[in-house]
Write an enzyme that holds these catalytic residues in place. Sequence first.
Site, PDB file in Angstrom:
ATOM      1  N   PHE A 123     -36.041  17.025  21.579  1.00 53.83           N
ATOM      2  CA  PHE A 123     -37.284  16.535  20.980  1.00 53.83           C
ATOM      3  C   PHE A 123     -36.941  15.599  19.832  1.00 53.83           C
ATOM      4  O   PHE A 123     -36.207  15.978  18.915  1.00 53.83           O
ATOM      5  CB  PHE A 123     -38.167  17.680  20.468  1.00 53.83           C
ATOM      6  CG  PHE A 123     -39.466  17.175  19.905  1.00 53.83           C
ATOM      7  CD1 PHE A 123     -40.509  16.784  20.741  1.00 53.83           C
ATOM      8  CD2 PHE A 123     -39.642  17.030  18.542  1.00 53.83           C
ATOM      9  CE1 PHE A 123     -41.698  16.274  20.239  1.00 53.83           C
ATOM     10  CE2 PHE A 123     -40.834  16.520  18.016  1.00 53.83           C
ATOM     11  CZ  PHE A 123     -41.856  16.146  18.867  1.00 53.83           C
ATOM     12  N   ASP A 210     -29.904  14.133  15.203  1.00 48.10           N
ATOM     13  CA  ASP A 210     -31.278  14.349  14.758  1.00 48.10           C
ATOM     14  C   ASP A 210     -31.306  15.696  14.037  1.00 48.10           C
ATOM     15  O   ASP A 210     -31.350  16.753  14.664  1.00 48.10           O
ATOM     16  CB  ASP A 210     -32.223  14.340  15.970  1.00 48.10           C
ATOM     17  CG  ASP A 210     -33.671  14.593  15.561  1.00 48.10           C
ATOM     18  OD1 ASP A 210     -33.915  15.047  14.424  1.00 48.10           O
ATOM     19  OD2 ASP A 210     -34.565  14.349  16.397  1.00 48.10           O
ATOM     20  N   LYS A 239     -38.802  16.706   7.756  1.00 42.41           N
ATOM     21  CA  LYS A 239     -39.321  18.047   7.501  1.00 42.41           C
ATOM     22  C   LYS A 239     -39.039  18.622   6.104  1.00 42.41           C
ATOM     23  O   LYS A 239     -39.782  18.362   5.179  1.00 42.41           O
ATOM     24  CB  LYS A 239     -38.862  19.002   8.616  1.00 42.41           C
ATOM     25  CG  LYS A 239     -39.441  18.599   9.982  1.00 42.41           C
ATOM     26  CD  LYS A 239     -39.475  19.708  10.999  1.00 42.41           C
ATOM     27  CE  LYS A 239     -40.430  19.376  12.132  1.00 42.41           C
ATOM     28  NZ  LYS A 239     -39.812  18.847  13.347  1.00 42.41           N
TER      29      LYS A 239
HETATM   30  C1  LIG Z   1     -40.181  17.627  14.124  1.00 46.41           C
HETATM   31  C2  LIG Z   1     -39.088  16.887  14.756  1.00 46.41           C
HETATM   32  C3  LIG Z   1     -39.142  15.492  14.934  1.00 46.41           C
HETATM   33  C4  LIG Z   1     -40.380  14.686  14.642  1.00 46.41           C
HETATM   34  O1  LIG Z   1     -40.719  14.676  13.307  1.00 46.41           O
HETATM   35  P1  LIG Z   1     -42.172  14.143  12.864  1.00 46.41           P
HETATM   36  O2  LIG Z   1     -42.128  14.202  11.381  1.00 46.41           O
HETATM   37  O3  LIG Z   1     -43.185  15.071  13.475  1.00 46.41           O
HETATM   38  O4  LIG Z   1     -42.318  12.767  13.385  1.00 46.41           O
HETATM   39  C5  LIG Z   1     -38.028  14.851  15.448  1.00 46.41           C
HETATM   40  N1  LIG Z   1     -36.914  15.539  15.767  1.00 46.41           N
HETATM   41  C6  LIG Z   1     -36.827  16.883  15.615  1.00 46.41           C
HETATM   42  C7  LIG Z   1     -35.550  17.569  15.959  1.00 46.41           C
HETATM   43  C8  LIG Z   1     -37.913  17.602  15.117  1.00 46.41           C
HETATM   44  O5  LIG Z   1     -37.812  18.931  15.000  1.00 46.41           O
END
Ligand SMILES: *Cc1c(COP(=O)(O)O)cnc(C)c1O
Length: 387
Positions: A123, A210, A239
């Site tokens: 994701f 990521d 986050k």
């Molecule tokens: C939450 C998340 C995203 C997306 O972040 P947003 O602030 O919602 O755009 C991307 N990568 C990972 C691994 C995530 O957990």
Amino acid sequence: MPTYGRLAVTFTKGEGAWLWDQNNTRYLDALSGIAVCNLGHAHPAIHKTICAQSQQLLHTSNLYHIPQQEELATKLCTLSGMDNVFFSNSGAEANEAAIKIARLYGKQKGIANPAIIVMDNSFHGRTMATLSATGNPKVQEGFTPLLEGFIRVPFDDIAAIEAALKQHDTIAAILVEPIQGESGVNIPAPDYLNKIRALADQHDILMMLDEVQTGIARTGAWFAFQHNQIIPDVCTLAKALGNGVPIGACMAKGKASEMLTAGKHGSTYGGSPLVCSVALTVLDIIEKENLCQQASDKGAAINKALTEQLKNNPAVVDVRNKGMMIAIELDQTCTELVALAVEAGLLINVAGDKNIRLLPPLIINNEQIELLVNTLCNLIEHHTQQK
Ligand SMILES: *Cc1c(COP(=O)(O)O)cnc(C)c1O
């Protein structure tokens, strides 16, 4: 727009790991706004920073120097070993910056249409580029044509990456989560990242992590890659960096840090005095309160207690964690547990249908941990017996 199927609860205030709804009913937050509020709710130091900074200056744009942004970039580089940082407003945007870096890097190597290796069940966000990189058909459904230039391989499978590198001569980067969050807390082999680092070096491609969910002390280290004693070329954050104020960051090292030059990327809001002063406070609190260690210790304690209480339940397939990223995997779907937990005064999440996902605030105390474990184990016993 009805983009979320919301639970029937409205919170009006919080303190630490507690939240209260309109009727003043109290809930234990074991999700932290999806790994955002690592320091809990209404942290007094964050409150103080927001008040003080809003009295001085909220926003000037990136047309001018922003000392708070420079200080935050320096701090993040010191903590991570990276060289520079681009600030955005979300995780998806941080990943957009990473994808643009990969393409520029590929172009510089003479690849006309550079590709990025991405993983099944990954994701990376909901923008067109990041949903194209995401390995979940539900996220992509209805949005074709997707962005080109992604080559997908299974997660935690080094041979598959090697095969893709053999098959394609257009690869400029590998983009991977150190632990997959949204698809169910998938923890790869301990040396997975080390092997990706070696392959990236060998093929002169970028290793891009990521860490939007794993970063900022969640897994028991500042960054999950630090468990492997490696440094990636690109690492994205969001986050928990702002503990609730919107901020994202794309950190880069070495050659990757030289790609986004003047005019190549931008953001009106990104890295404002307000969000950067809050993020600096977040990092300061994590350091002072030793929250990396606490995440490690508390995560282990929660895993141990859950494992002990659930050991005779045949429906429990696995209890796993890395720091305060915790999952209980069942042999059955359990999405309905989320609403039942709310009724029991507990906020949890289910990822990948069968995994109860816990992302408690790192400041959760022992009493709250006990309440979390007992409430959750009761719910699981009930739920699995009924089936
Ligand atoms: C939450 C998340 C995203 C997306 O972040 P947003 O602030 O919602 O755009 C991307 N990568 C990972 C691994 C995530 O957990």
